[in-house]
Design a protein around this motif. Structure first.
Motif, short mmCIF file in Angstrom:
data_model
loop_
_atom_site.label_atom_id
_atom_site.label_comp_id
_atom_site.label_asym_id
_atom_site.label_seq_id
_atom_site.Cartn_x
_atom_site.Cartn_y
_atom_site.Cartn_z
N ASP A 202 -32.67 -65.24 -27.39
CA ASP A 202 -34.14 -65.24 -27.45
C ASP A 202 -34.61 -66.54 -28.11
O ASP A 202 -34.85 -66.57 -29.33
N HIS A 203 -34.72 -67.60 -27.31
CA HIS A 203 -35.10 -68.91 -27.82
C HIS A 203 -36.07 -69.58 -26.86
O HIS A 203 -36.01 -69.37 -25.64
N ASP A 204 -36.94 -70.42 -27.42
CA ASP A 204 -37.86 -71.18 -26.57
C ASP A 204 -37.12 -72.24 -25.76
O ASP A 204 -37.56 -72.61 -24.67
N ASP A 205 -36.03 -72.73 -26.30
CA ASP A 205 -35.24 -73.76 -25.63
C ASP A 205 -34.33 -73.09 -24.60
O ASP A 205 -33.38 -72.39 -24.96
N LEU A 208 -30.54 -73.83 -25.03
CA LEU A 208 -29.92 -73.10 -26.14
C LEU A 208 -29.69 -71.64 -25.75
O LEU A 208 -28.63 -71.07 -26.03
N ALA A 209 -30.66 -71.03 -25.08
CA ALA A 209 -30.50 -69.65 -24.63
C ALA A 209 -29.33 -69.52 -23.67
O ALA A 209 -28.54 -68.57 -23.75
N THR A 212 -25.99 -69.66 -25.48
CA THR A 212 -25.67 -68.41 -26.17
C THR A 212 -25.24 -67.34 -25.19
O THR A 212 -24.30 -66.58 -25.46
N ARG A 231 -35.14 -61.51 -30.97
CA ARG A 231 -35.59 -61.73 -32.35
C ARG A 231 -36.17 -60.46 -32.94
O ARG A 231 -35.90 -60.10 -34.08
N ASP A 250 -32.66 -70.19 -37.33
CA ASP A 250 -31.31 -70.52 -36.90
C ASP A 250 -30.40 -70.65 -38.12
O ASP A 250 -30.82 -71.07 -39.20
N PRO A 263 -28.88 -76.67 -33.23
CA PRO A 263 -28.97 -75.22 -33.46
C PRO A 263 -27.79 -74.48 -32.85
O PRO A 263 -27.18 -74.93 -31.87
N GLY A 265 -27.91 -71.03 -31.97
CA GLY A 265 -28.29 -69.88 -31.16
C GLY A 265 -28.16 -68.57 -31.91
O GLY A 265 -28.46 -67.51 -31.38
N TYR A 267 -29.29 -66.30 -35.34
CA TYR A 267 -30.32 -66.18 -36.35
C TYR A 267 -29.72 -65.70 -37.67
O TYR A 267 -28.77 -64.91 -37.68
#
Length: 274
Positions: A202-205, A208-209, A212, A231, A250, A263, A265, A267
């Motif tokens: 669950d990432h804006d990028d 990166l999502a 993961t 998240r 992150d 990052p 990925g 949290y």
């Protein structure tokens, strides 16, 4: 001899101990990716698959280990000297008790894991060290964990305890997990905290999502497949506890931003819950 080259008695002993030589396990994969030696060929093969999916995986493991160190340091600075480490895995450099006892010789650390190789090696590592225990138990059974001698006889649950669930909850698919964690928190004394890290896509990028999700794909077929939560779902695992600044961020950005680090990925967060 068995097909894997072990004698039948060795195979029987492994079965009695609960060791699964045929499927990779997260604790042993993590150990291998951190450069440890408590792993089997099946774990190394699974790790190679994961690294093919996401070459960053070893970096993610090291970053998570660094976060654990920072989190333990933070707890000690708050006067919290007791640690209940669920899913502690195979002991390697930078164990919780090494960090804690270096600053507070009176610290208490109770390790809990279900993987027999991790537990056996932990017994060897902590042998003769006062204030440290290891218990083989399923973290999904809080009552059994909290009643185990290695926990009940070591930790004073009327005093603050740091509940550590670092890089473990994404291997627990149980829908009842929020309630399970709530039972642990309810048993711990005033001033206790919940220290967590958890993988997520669950990432804006989007890149990166995707990285993961690739890690999740790499664990398919192992004994410990990965569950990536949003998240919001990760926040739910912390209950109604108050998040310590900077909140849910992150892993590399807790407790301060690290703009030079890519990052992971995953949290990280610490919540005060009592």
């Amino acid at each position: 001899m068995t097909d894997s080259g072990r004698t039948w008695r060795e195979a029987e002993q492994a079965l009695e101990a609960g060791i699964d030589f045929d499927r990779a396990n997260a604790a042993r994969i993590y150990d291998y990716l951190l450069g440890g030696a408590c792993n089997f060929a099946v774990d190394r093969e699974q790790a190679a698959k994961i690294l093919t999916q996401n070459p960053d995986m070893a970096y993610v493991c090291r970053a998570n280990r660094d976060y654990l160190r920072r989190a333990v340091d933070w707890c000690l600075a708050q006067g919290i000297t007791q640690f209940l480490d669920l899913g502690s895995g195979v002991p390697t450099a930078g164990n919780v008790h090494e960090i804690a006892l270096a600053h507070r010789p009176d610290a208490r650390v109770a390790y809990v894991d279900f993987e027999p190789v991790a537990v056996a090696h932990a017994h060897e590592v902590i042998d003769g060290i006062e204030g440290v225990s290891v218990t083989r138990a399923d973290m999904r059974d809080p009552e059994a964990v909290l009643a185990a001698p290695g926990v009940a006889d070591l930790l004073d649950l009327d005093r603050p305890v740091a509940l550590l669930t670092v890089a473990v909850l994404h291997f627990v698919p149980d829908a009842a997990l929020p309630g399970i964690l709530a039972r642990y928190r309810a048993a711990l004394g005033p001033g206790s905290v919940h220290v967590m890290s958890h993988g997520s896509a669950d990432h804006d990028d989007p890149e990166l999502a995707a990285r993961t999700r690739a890690i999740q794909d790499g664990y398919r077929g192992s004994a410990t497949e990965v569950v990536l939560r949003s998240r919001a779902a990760i926040r739910e695992l912390l209950g109604d506890g108050e998040l310590v600044a900077p909140g849910l961020v992150d892993i590399v950005d807790w407790p301060t931003p690290s703009p030079g680090e890519r990052p992971t990925g995953g949290y990280a967060a610490i919540a005060r819950f009592s």
